[in-house]
Design an enzyme around this catalytic site. Sequence first.
Site, PDB file in Angstrom:
ATOM      1  N   ASP A 196       0.828  -1.219   0.000  1.00  0.00           N
ATOM      2  CA  ASP A 196       0.000   0.000   0.000  1.00  0.00           C
ATOM      3  C   ASP A 196       0.858   1.263   0.000  1.00  0.00           C
ATOM      4  OD1 ASP A 196       1.019   0.024   2.579  1.00  0.00           O
ATOM      5  OD2 ASP A 196      -0.927  -0.027   3.596  1.00  0.00           O
ATOM      6  N   HIS A 214       3.346   1.950   2.146  1.00  0.00           N
ATOM      7  CA  HIS A 214       3.837   2.404   3.449  1.00  0.00           C
ATOM      8  C   HIS A 214       5.356   2.258   3.565  1.00  0.00           C
ATOM      9  CE1 HIS A 214       3.037  -1.840   5.367  1.00  0.00           C
ATOM     10  NE2 HIS A 214       4.318  -1.741   5.075  1.00  0.00           N
ATOM     11  N   GLU A 243       1.124   4.282   7.368  1.00  0.00           N
ATOM     12  CA  GLU A 243       0.125   3.829   6.409  1.00  0.00           C
ATOM     13  C   GLU A 243      -0.379   5.009   5.573  1.00  0.00           C
ATOM     14  OE1 GLU A 243       0.018   0.830   5.937  1.00  0.00           O
ATOM     15  OE2 GLU A 243      -0.610  -0.416   7.620  1.00  0.00           O
TER      16      GLU A 243
HETATM   17  C1  F6R Z   1       9.240  -3.373   8.527  1.00  0.00           C
HETATM   18  C2  F6R Z   1       8.614  -2.225   7.900  1.00  0.00           C
HETATM   19  C3  F6R Z   1       7.692  -2.369   6.739  1.00  0.00           C
HETATM   20  C4  F6R Z   1       8.197  -3.352   5.688  1.00  0.00           C
HETATM   21  C5  F6R Z   1       7.183  -3.471   4.543  1.00  0.00           C
HETATM   22  C6  F6R Z   1       7.629  -4.497   3.521  1.00  0.00           C
HETATM   23  O1  F6R Z   1      10.046  -2.984   9.608  1.00  0.00           O
HETATM   24  O2  F6R Z   1       8.835  -1.152   8.348  1.00  0.00           O
HETATM   25  O3  F6R Z   1       7.502  -1.102   6.144  1.00  0.00           O
HETATM   26  O4  F6R Z   1       9.426  -2.903   5.194  1.00  0.00           O
HETATM   27  O5  F6R Z   1       5.957  -3.852   5.062  1.00  0.00           O
HETATM   28  O6  F6R Z   1       7.677  -5.756   4.104  1.00  0.00           O
HETATM   29  P1  F6R Z   1       8.289  -7.030   3.344  1.00  0.00           P
HETATM   30  O7  F6R Z   1       9.738  -6.751   3.190  1.00  0.00           O
HETATM   31  O8  F6R Z   1       8.026  -8.179   4.246  1.00  0.00           O
HETATM   32  O9  F6R Z   1       7.578  -7.103   2.045  1.00  0.00           O
END
Ligand code: F6R
Length: 261
Positions: free
Chosen positions: A136, A138, A143
């Site tokens: 999304d 973030h 968010e």
């Molecule tokens: C984790 C964080 C999140 C992840 C994001 C992607 O500390 O801050 O922003 O970086 O959700 O997650 P993955 O790498 O699992 O796709």
Amino acid sequence: MRVVILPDAPSVARFAAEAVASTIAAKSNAVLGLATGSTPLGAYHRLIELSREQKLSFKDATTFNLDEYVGLGPTHPASYRRYMNENLFTQLDIPMEQTFVPIGNAANLLSECEEYERRIADAGGIDLQLLGIGTDGHIGFNEPGSSLSSRTRIKTLTEQTRRDNARFFASFDEVPTSSITMGIGTILDARSVLLLATGTGKAAAVQAAVEGSLTASIPASALQLHRAATIIVDEAAAARLERISYYRDSESERLRLGLNQ
Ligand code: F6R
């Protein structure tokens, strides 16, 4: 904003690990901002290898993680503290007291957020911040709709983020509904930022963040405001970029001009 397109996820991991290694080579007491999730795992494996080969020491470094689930204590199997200890910290020579992850079950969550900002400031600010990106858009757990100048605070997770992260829990219902996260303003204060993205699932978010409008609806688009932000993507995550040939040309030019040293 620099956009680096690499063939695959292992190349992204190597690039990120080298960026961390050169930050520490230039400043042994560097302050690193770290992320969890699947994306940085390859980079962490490479950092562990470099450390075992005695090519890199973290003994003077300090780390601050982006976020933690509200309600999960440091020993909870799905807590980000536990993830970091298992996947990185215990395999490096970094003293545990130089590693910081927000405390998700702190008695006073609001003062934990304020304290976290104060600790980052006391450490002299973050030299290099690693980021992943949510489907999304973030960064951290900021968010869509997050203030672009937000600081560390409590943020409710979207249903999409909870679904994306359900793989780390026994069931969707067990995924916490809130997090403590560094704010977008906190992230933008880092002296340099490296966002990693791999796989087709991230292609739309990457395109919106890099080429879309600057908007709180895509929190990662805030990196357009940062003077030293690098986006490292594999071919799959780059697939929707409209200016892809320009990014490739820019990297060739950097090489030709010797700017990559
Ligand atoms: C984790 C964080 C999140 C992840 C994001 C992607 O500390 O801050 O922003 O970086 O959700 O997650 P993955 O790498 O699992 O796709």
